[in-house]
Design a protein around this motif. Structure first.
Motif, PDB file in Angstrom:
ATOM      1  N   TRP A   1      27.672  38.640  37.599  1.00 50.60           N
ATOM      2  CA  TRP A   1      28.868  37.470  37.027  1.00 50.60           C
ATOM      3  C   TRP A   1      27.839  36.557  36.237  1.00 50.60           C
ATOM      4  CZ3 TRP A   1      33.545  36.663  35.878  1.00 50.60           C
ATOM      5  CH2 TRP A   1      33.996  35.559  35.746  1.00 50.60           C
TER       6      TRP A   1
ATOM      7  N   LEU B   1      30.898  38.540  43.619  1.00 51.37           N
ATOM      8  CA  LEU B   1      31.830  38.400  42.338  1.00 51.37           C
ATOM      9  C   LEU B   1      33.066  37.453  42.653  1.00 51.37           C
ATOM     10  CD1 LEU B   1      31.749  42.124  40.796  1.00 51.37           C
ATOM     11  CD2 LEU B   1      31.059  39.737  39.779  1.00 51.37           C
ATOM     12  N   SER B   2      33.582  37.592  43.650  1.00 50.14           N
ATOM     13  CA  SER B   2      34.844  37.002  43.981  1.00 50.14           C
ATOM     14  C   SER B   2      34.529  35.611  44.440  1.00 50.14           C
ATOM     15  CB  SER B   2      35.575  37.555  45.360  1.00 50.14           C
ATOM     16  OG  SER B   2      34.816  37.320  46.574  1.00 50.14           O
ATOM     17  N   VAL B   3      33.239  35.133  44.806  1.00 49.47           N
ATOM     18  CA  VAL B   3      32.851  33.672  44.935  1.00 49.47           C
ATOM     19  C   VAL B   3      32.446  33.100  43.554  1.00 49.47           C
ATOM     20  CG1 VAL B   3      31.252  32.221  46.077  1.00 49.47           C
ATOM     21  CG2 VAL B   3      32.166  34.056  47.321  1.00 49.47           C
TER      22      VAL B   3
ATOM     23  N   ASN C   1      30.980  27.329  36.722  1.00 46.98           N
ATOM     24  CA  ASN C   1      31.329  28.096  35.575  1.00 46.98           C
ATOM     25  C   ASN C   1      31.659  27.312  34.306  1.00 46.98           C
ATOM     26  OD1 ASN C   1      31.157  30.730  36.542  1.00 46.98           O
ATOM     27  ND2 ASN C   1      33.211  30.744  37.366  1.00 46.98           N
TER      28      ASN C   1
ATOM     29  N   ALA D   1      33.424  34.093  40.470  1.00 40.73           N
ATOM     30  CA  ALA D   1      34.013  34.100  39.274  1.00 40.73           C
ATOM     31  C   ALA D   1      35.248  32.953  39.103  1.00 40.73           C
ATOM     32  CB  ALA D   1      34.860  35.395  39.155  1.00 40.73           C
ATOM     33  N   PRO D   2      35.818  32.687  40.279  1.00 38.73           N
ATOM     34  CA  PRO D   2      36.953  31.448  40.068  1.00 38.73           C
ATOM     35  C   PRO D   2      36.644  30.265  39.377  1.00 38.73           C
ATOM     36  CG  PRO D   2      36.549  32.149  42.454  1.00 38.73           C
ATOM     37  CD  PRO D   2      35.717  32.709  41.835  1.00 38.73           C
TER      38      PRO D   2
ATOM     39  N   VAL E   1      31.170  42.877  45.811  1.00 37.30           N
ATOM     40  CA  VAL E   1      32.449  42.330  45.573  1.00 37.30           C
ATOM     41  C   VAL E   1      32.666  40.984  45.966  1.00 37.30           C
ATOM     42  CG1 VAL E   1      34.942  42.601  46.146  1.00 37.30           C
ATOM     43  CG2 VAL E   1      33.556  44.628  45.643  1.00 37.30           C
ATOM     44  N   PHE E   2      32.204  40.755  47.125  1.00 39.01           N
ATOM     45  CA  PHE E   2      32.412  39.340  47.689  1.00 39.01           C
ATOM     46  C   PHE E   2      31.632  38.356  46.918  1.00 39.01           C
ATOM     47  CE2 PHE E   2      31.606  35.954  51.030  1.00 39.01           C
ATOM     48  CZ  PHE E   2      32.784  35.761  51.040  1.00 39.01           C
TER      49      PHE E   2
ATOM     50  N   GLY F   1      26.177  40.642  43.371  1.00 43.96           N
ATOM     51  CA  GLY F   1      27.416  40.213  42.787  1.00 43.96           C
ATOM     52  C   GLY F   1      27.386  39.189  42.042  1.00 43.96           C
TER      53      GLY F   1
END
Length: 225
Positions: A176, A18-20, A28, A22-23, A15-16, A172
């Protein structure tokens, strides 16, 4: 570590990660540009480039080499300057891709592009100087401990410094890297205007971060006089 604790630590790492990943940000933006201009494989390779840079920072954090950037202001200033110039350069490329999305795609250099951007990204370096070091140091986070219900304390415990946490973290990011380009390619197939819009947006994001980074570099280097 209990079975529940093992699962909790692995999931928390994922989860961590992914959270790093995704923003919105320069990495990206590169993944998005490559995906809509050259397809899923190119976007995936770009994501792997950024992920490889994280793996390099992970190794450097283990040996303490990343801390040099924090201790030497001149190195930080140069890092911001190099990162800013690279982002502006790649922003121009993204803008060109926006106008050439429906032409024969050029050879993908997404892996190299994302890796170079990530390895010179001071924000990424700062992450491994702070949060990354916290991931590596052995510790214990009681997820439900702060809740007023005392009997839940110790039920879900995440172990920092655990290989499972780090494996979950990179898993994670990989999730992504696989899913984000796939989503963009699917959207491009459904609506042809998505590709150029994403490529232009990527150019704007890269240019914006480039200007910010150059401004930070001028401030840092100017304070050394």
């Amino acid at each position: 570590m209990t079975v529940l604790g093992t699962v909790t630590t692995a999931i928390a790492g994922m989860v961590f990660g992914l959270s790093v990943a995704a923003p919105p940000g320069p990495m990206n933006a590169v993944i998005a540009e490559e995906s809509v201009a050259r397809g899923w494989t190119a976007g995936f390779r770009a994501g792997l480039g950024a992920m490889t840079a994280d793996a390099c920072f992970f190794v450097l954090a283990l040996v303490g080499a990343v801390a040099v950037v924090e201790r030497v202001p001149a190195v930080r200033g140069v890092a911001f300057a190099v990162g800013g110039l690279l982002m502006l350069y790649f922003a121009v490329g993204a803008a060109r891709d926006a106008t050439a999305t429906h032409e024969a795609p050029a050879e993908s250099r997404g892996f190299r592009k994302a890796f170079v951007l990530a390895i010179t990204n001071p924000f990424q370096i700062a992450f491994w100087l702070t949060v990354g070091v916290g991931l590596l140091e052995p510790g214990r986070i009681d997820v439900l401990g702060p809740l007023p219900v005392g009997e839940l304390s110790g039920l879900l415990v995440v172990r920092t410094g655990s290989p499972l946490l780090l494996v979950g973290f990179f898993a994670g990011i990989l999730l992504w890297v696989v899913g984000f380009p796939a989503t963009l390619v699917a959207a491009e197939r459904r609506a042809s205007g998505v590709g150029p819009a994403v490529a232009y947006a990527s150019a704007v994001v890269l240019a914006g971060f480039g200007v910010v980074f150059l401004g930070e570099a001028l401030t840092m280097l100017g304070s050394l006089r």
